[in-house]
Scaffold this motif. Sequence first.
Motif, PDB file in Angstrom:
ATOM      1  N   HIS A 509       0.421  -0.956   0.081  1.00 10.25           N
ATOM      2  CA  HIS A 509       0.036   0.681   0.142  1.00 10.25           C
ATOM      3  C   HIS A 509       0.652   1.117   0.077  1.00 10.25           C
ATOM      4  O   HIS A 509       0.550   2.409  -0.525  1.00 10.25           O
ATOM      5  N   GLN A 510       2.211   1.192   1.136  1.00  8.72           N
ATOM      6  CA  GLN A 510       3.324   2.268   1.046  1.00  8.72           C
ATOM      7  C   GLN A 510       3.572   3.013  -0.753  1.00  8.72           C
ATOM      8  O   GLN A 510       3.413   4.056  -1.488  1.00  8.72           O
ATOM      9  N   PHE A 511       3.941   1.584  -1.367  1.00 10.57           N
ATOM     10  CA  PHE A 511       4.346   1.632  -3.082  1.00 10.57           C
ATOM     11  C   PHE A 511       3.433   2.231  -3.502  1.00 10.57           C
ATOM     12  O   PHE A 511       3.698   3.362  -4.343  1.00 10.57           O
ATOM     13  N   ASP A 512       2.710   1.765  -3.599  1.00  9.55           N
ATOM     14  CA  ASP A 512       1.026   2.013  -4.429  1.00  9.55           C
ATOM     15  C   ASP A 512       0.852   4.230  -3.181  1.00  9.55           C
ATOM     16  O   ASP A 512       0.328   4.623  -4.867  1.00  9.55           O
ATOM     17  N   VAL A 513       0.818   4.519  -2.721  1.00  8.54           N
ATOM     18  CA  VAL A 513       0.796   5.746  -1.971  1.00  8.54           C
ATOM     19  C   VAL A 513       2.249   6.444  -2.738  1.00  8.54           C
ATOM     20  O   VAL A 513       1.506   7.125  -3.524  1.00  8.54           O
ATOM     21  N   GLU A 514       3.464   5.862  -2.917  1.00  8.54           N
ATOM     22  CA  GLU A 514       4.273   6.882  -3.180  1.00  8.54           C
ATOM     23  C   GLU A 514       4.046   6.877  -4.142  1.00  8.54           C
ATOM     24  O   GLU A 514       4.825   7.509  -5.401  1.00  8.54           O
ATOM     25  N   ASN A 515       3.298   6.060  -5.237  1.00  9.23           N
ATOM     26  CA  ASN A 515       3.382   6.066  -7.127  1.00  9.23           C
ATOM     27  C   ASN A 515       2.362   6.863  -7.775  1.00  9.23           C
ATOM     28  O   ASN A 515       1.759   5.825  -8.459  1.00  9.23           O
ATOM     29  N   LEU A 544      -5.488   1.916  -3.260  1.00  7.42           N
ATOM     30  CA  LEU A 544      -5.922   3.602  -2.982  1.00  7.42           C
ATOM     31  C   LEU A 544      -7.377   4.273  -3.049  1.00  7.42           C
ATOM     32  O   LEU A 544      -7.971   3.681  -4.108  1.00  7.42           O
ATOM     33  N   ALA A 545      -8.005   4.785  -2.066  1.00 11.03           N
ATOM     34  CA  ALA A 545      -8.753   5.339  -1.946  1.00 11.03           C
ATOM     35  C   ALA A 545      -8.957   6.684  -2.785  1.00 11.03           C
ATOM     36  O   ALA A 545     -10.106   7.265  -2.595  1.00 11.03           O
ATOM     37  N   ILE A 546      -7.872   7.283  -2.680  1.00 14.70           N
ATOM     38  CA  ILE A 546      -7.879   8.320  -2.512  1.00 14.70           C
ATOM     39  C   ILE A 546      -6.097   7.984  -4.317  1.00 14.70           C
ATOM     40  O   ILE A 546      -4.832   8.051  -3.536  1.00 14.70           O
ATOM     41  N   GLY A 547      -6.746   9.254  -5.132  1.00 13.98           N
ATOM     42  CA  GLY A 547      -5.286   9.657  -6.458  1.00 13.98           C
ATOM     43  C   GLY A 547      -5.524   8.268  -7.431  1.00 13.98           C
ATOM     44  O   GLY A 547      -5.862   7.492  -7.094  1.00 13.98           O
ATOM     45  N   VAL A 548      -4.884   8.493  -8.672  1.00 19.82           N
ATOM     46  CA  VAL A 548      -4.822   7.688  -9.729  1.00 19.82           C
ATOM     47  C   VAL A 548      -4.094   6.165  -9.117  1.00 19.82           C
ATOM     48  O   VAL A 548      -3.080   6.265  -8.865  1.00 19.82           O
ATOM     49  N   PRO A 549      -4.427   4.957  -9.437  1.00 20.79           N
ATOM     50  CA  PRO A 549      -3.492   4.162  -8.695  1.00 20.79           C
ATOM     51  C   PRO A 549      -2.346   3.458  -9.997  1.00 20.79           C
ATOM     52  O   PRO A 549      -2.564   4.025 -11.446  1.00 20.79           O
ATOM     53  N   ALA A 550      -1.089   3.821  -9.544  1.00 24.87           N
ATOM     54  CA  ALA A 550       0.180   3.172 -10.411  1.00 24.87           C
ATOM     55  C   ALA A 550      -0.160   2.077 -11.247  1.00 24.87           C
ATOM     56  O   ALA A 550       0.567   1.950 -13.099  1.00 24.87           O
ATOM     57  N   VAL A 551      -1.197   1.004 -10.932  1.00 26.82           N
ATOM     58  CA  VAL A 551      -1.063   0.355 -12.217  1.00 26.82           C
ATOM     59  C   VAL A 551      -1.741   0.720 -13.318  1.00 26.82           C
ATOM     60  O   VAL A 551      -1.846   0.053 -14.636  1.00 26.82           O
TER      61      VAL A 551
END
Length: 766
Positions: A509-515, A544-551
């Motif tokens: 989850h931290q990776f998803d937030v940072e990316n 992620l509940a906020i933002g566009v995911p890196a995937v």
Amino acid sequence: MNPPAEFVEQGISPQNVKRASCMSVITLAYQSLGVVYGDLSTSPLYVYKTTFSGKLSLHEDDEEIYGVLSFIFWTFTLIALVKYIFFVMSADDNGEGGTFALYSLLCRHAKLSILPNQQATDEKLSTYATEASADTWQSFALKSFFEKHPRFHKMLLIFVLLGTCMAIGDGVLTPTISVLSAVSGVKVKITGLHENYIVIISCVILVGLFSLQHHGTNRVAFLFAPIVTAWLLCISSIGIYNIFRWNRHVFCAISPIYMLKFLKNTGTEGWVSLGGVVLSITGTSLTLPYGYSALLEEWARYSTMKISREASTKLYQARAKLRSKVEDCYWFFSCVNVTMLSAESVFWPVFIVATFAAVVGSQAVISATFSMISQCCALNCFPRVKIVHTSSKIYGQIYIPEVNWMLMCLCLAVTIGLRDTNMMGHAYGLAVTSVMFVTTCLMALVMIIVWKKKIIIAVAFLLFFGSIEMLYISASVYKVPEGGWIPLVLSLIFMAVMYIWNYGTMKKHQFDVENKVSMNRIVSLGPSLGMVRVPGIGLVYSNLAIGVPAVFGHFVTNLPAFHQVLVFVCVKSVQVPHVSENERLLISRVGLKEYGMFRCIVRYGYKDLQQENYDFENRLVSGIVQFVETEEESASKLTSESFGEFENTAFKGFVASEHSYTNSRHNEKMVQSSCDIQAEVAKTGSERLENTQLKHESLQILKAKESGVAYILGHSHAKAKKSSSIIKKIAINVVYTFLSKNSREPDVVLNVPHTSLLEVGMIYYV
């Protein structure tokens, strides 16, 4: 008294509601005999045998016997009755009990949750409600302490997991010691029977017990309730007869003076034997909190005092069997062998009933283990497993196949490996006392933070009950070399699995937030990549509940095309036991209106089944249509400031749109009523156009639905960095990878059709 809204919506009359409620109470009371009280009433099979093992077996005076009885009576009264029934069961979480229920209460009231994606809108859930009373200076000081020291959030979770792992160890030891103790009673009659035959018979019974679990707690409880009733009648009758036949002064053991005399006369041997005495209350740490939760989901509407009165009555009935014949062996079946009538006419019927009762006594702990594993999965502390709801009428009764067969294998291993109920009793006592102590510590925090009691009351509660439990823990720790190591090893293994899984999940989850991907960047790269929009709806699942995911960024850079309507779906757990269906979805817009992008947050409680049994596609589309129409209708009412934020740049517009949605009562009502038009969305295009007056964007969404729905899931692989330590590399590259490959895939958990599934692979380093 007005009937609940859900019954009114279903067209059920108040009279039928009352009749159904009465029948539910009667049914659940009957089932509680088979699940809850089975474990509580089987202690006579092994308590005295374990207590009077070792050097204490040389003490055969009345005062020693009375001393043990006095310890059993007062331990049972103070711990089982006073602490659990009148305190712990009062700290329920919307009808749920146990360690995680206490932890959930603390998380909501003191913001201690480490679950990702927690939002302010979650606090508006009906089951999230917290008491409106003002904080005392003690509760405020404790909350401030946790806020200033976030590392204690993790320490509290580890402490809760420790109690949970010990409870799971209890789930392994309870069936083993109960069944083996019951079957061992046959040696009283057949003295020459080899030990191997007893082990084989016990293993066969254990296999049969776990093979019945797929039928569910509901059916098993109906099957087992008559057996427990017969067992309670047997031990009560035998106990009353022995009291009047051999020693009518046994009631003197109620006096606590005999406890002091027992410790004075026996010394160290008496203190060590307390590890066997604590087995008399083994069922209270699991069957009362978790057993009731497994059965009494509907009973949460009724008075806690009514439940407490019934529980206390049944608990004392379960302890009515007192041993009073000093010259005889203290084991249960030896007592039966010298009881009323002829030995042959009484022994074998009681032996058969006792064997069945031992099987029944294991059911509550098995059901509690299923419940705990399910909660661990929801809190990202255990790999995803298959969870099956076994009752369509009573919510919360579940069956987990993987855990069921794992428990069976562990039970068989302990039975074959130890073959000694004394060693099992030592292990059992340590597991139970550890769970009790964890519960006591959490209850002290609940008193201050949730109940707003004075700190002196919480400290007194902790010192009084904690000192009693520490006395038993110290006696059980002394027996670690003689079997007490078993729950320690099991708990360490489960703790390692839970912590590694939680660590890997949080790092992901931290990776998803940072990316997170900037929508501005995707839009700007559109012409250079030749990005096109294809017909249909794309559901991009993200953590992620906020933002566009890196995937999604990885997807469009490799395949520069995405669907006409794009929905970012985030499935998350909330720190409440249940989330109602009308509060399940939160829908908002991502970016500008012309982007055609939305976000849907699907919320579950830690006791909910994270799998959509209804038509999720139609429900989601109907919710989006309602959101769009409500947004257009309320656009003129928005303030110029909010509207300016909404029409700002892409990323800022995304934030503003979510903000306006979560604070709009109209939109919240929209999601709650989205099921009202679910049938309309399922109709054909022509019928839909005739029966609903939809605006332009709504029409585009429905046309996209007819073109098809695609599911886009990220398939991430974790790897430890080259600079990581050896321990971290083993934990991530070996253990976490193994757990990830053998856990249920997200598409299976989410019930995604394989024909519409697209997986995007990614590697992240931790």
